[in-house]
Write a protein that holds these residues in place. Structure first.
Motif, short mmCIF file in Angstrom:
data_model
loop_
_atom_site.label_atom_id
_atom_site.label_comp_id
_atom_site.label_asym_id
_atom_site.label_seq_id
_atom_site.Cartn_x
_atom_site.Cartn_y
_atom_site.Cartn_z
N GLU A 126 0.52 19.55 8.92
CA GLU A 126 2.03 18.99 9.04
C GLU A 126 1.10 17.11 8.46
O GLU A 126 2.11 16.08 7.68
N LYS A 127 -0.06 17.25 9.44
CA LYS A 127 -0.50 15.44 9.34
C LYS A 127 -0.34 14.78 8.29
O LYS A 127 0.16 13.93 7.23
N ARG A 128 -1.42 15.84 7.48
CA ARG A 128 -1.49 15.28 5.86
C ARG A 128 -0.41 15.48 4.61
O ARG A 128 -0.53 14.96 3.83
N ALA A 129 0.33 16.14 4.56
CA ALA A 129 1.85 16.62 4.18
C ALA A 129 2.52 14.58 3.95
O ALA A 129 3.03 14.81 3.39
N LYS A 130 2.48 14.66 5.49
CA LYS A 130 3.60 13.89 5.92
C LYS A 130 2.94 12.73 5.20
O LYS A 130 3.47 11.92 4.90
N GLU A 131 2.15 12.30 5.05
CA GLU A 131 0.92 10.81 5.13
C GLU A 131 1.00 11.14 3.79
O GLU A 131 1.30 9.98 3.04
N GLN A 132 1.05 12.07 2.60
CA GLN A 132 0.86 12.31 1.70
C GLN A 132 2.37 11.91 1.43
O GLN A 132 2.57 11.05 -0.01
N ALA A 133 3.37 12.56 2.19
CA ALA A 133 4.54 11.83 1.00
C ALA A 133 5.51 10.67 1.47
O ALA A 133 5.49 10.15 0.73
N LYS A 134 5.00 10.24 2.23
CA LYS A 134 4.93 8.71 2.52
C LYS A 134 3.49 7.52 1.98
O LYS A 134 4.49 6.43 1.58
N GLY A 135 2.55 8.10 0.76
CA GLY A 135 2.02 7.65 0.06
C GLY A 135 0.86 7.40 0.57
O GLY A 135 0.11 5.91 -0.05
N VAL A 136 0.47 7.33 1.54
CA VAL A 136 -0.67 6.87 2.73
C VAL A 136 -1.95 7.82 2.30
O VAL A 136 -1.67 8.94 2.53
N ARG A 137 -3.16 6.79 2.63
CA ARG A 137 -4.10 7.75 1.74
C ARG A 137 -4.99 7.03 3.15
O ARG A 137 -5.95 5.73 2.41
N PRO A 138 -5.18 7.54 3.93
CA PRO A 138 -6.49 7.98 4.60
C PRO A 138 -7.87 7.67 4.25
O PRO A 138 -8.42 7.39 2.63
#
Length: 149
Positions: A137-149
């Motif tokens: 869920e955390k990674r899906a939210k990051e992907q939706a925001k366009g954030v890539r760690p």
């Protein structure tokens, strides 16, 4: 030795014994702790080195390959940001399959492949381990925001 000295010695030995037993128990429990890591954290180097830990995510579709005539298999665990190749030698749980949640226990090898000693698969149609669900869920939210760690 006076009776008072005997009592003090007895109390001191009892306190020392309890303290020693507590320290041994804490040390034993500490070595049993397994940390949960997702593939993105593993790629960032955020994992316990030199000890076993849990890696969780989804088994990537089309990634499970079994060596013929052997119990050795390879598959990819993903959190949809990063992928980790896992090598496992043994019998898989009946519910293990591609596209499903999985938690594997082991260590990262020198070649960058995760060497699993245990594979845990979900146990029914609706269940996913809480750590895996939170991580995905955390990674899906990051992907939706366009954030890539």
């Amino acid at each position: 030795m006076t009776p008072r000295q005997q009592r003090m010695l007895t109390v001191g030995l009892m306190l020392g014994g309890v303290t020693l037993a507590t320290l041994i128990g804490v040390k034993a429990r500490r070595s049993d702790l397994l940390f949960f890591v997702d593939p993105t954290e593993l790629a960032a180097g955020e994992y316990p080195k030199e000890r076993s830990f849990n890696l969780g995510g989804m088994v990537a579709e089309g990634s499970w390959v079994r060596e013929s005539g052997s119990l050795e298999s390879r598959f990819v665990v993903t959190d949809f940001n990063e992928d980790v190749t896992v090598r496992y030698r043994g019998v898989f749980p009946d519910l293990f399959r591609e596209g499903q949640g999985v938690v594997v226990t082991g260590q990262l090898a020198v070649d960058g492949v995760f060497e699993a000693t245990k594979v845990l698969a979900k146990h029914d149609e609706n269940y996913m381990p809480p750590n895996v669900a939170e991580s995905l869920e955390k990674r899906a939210k990051e992907q939706a925001k366009g954030v890539r760690p």
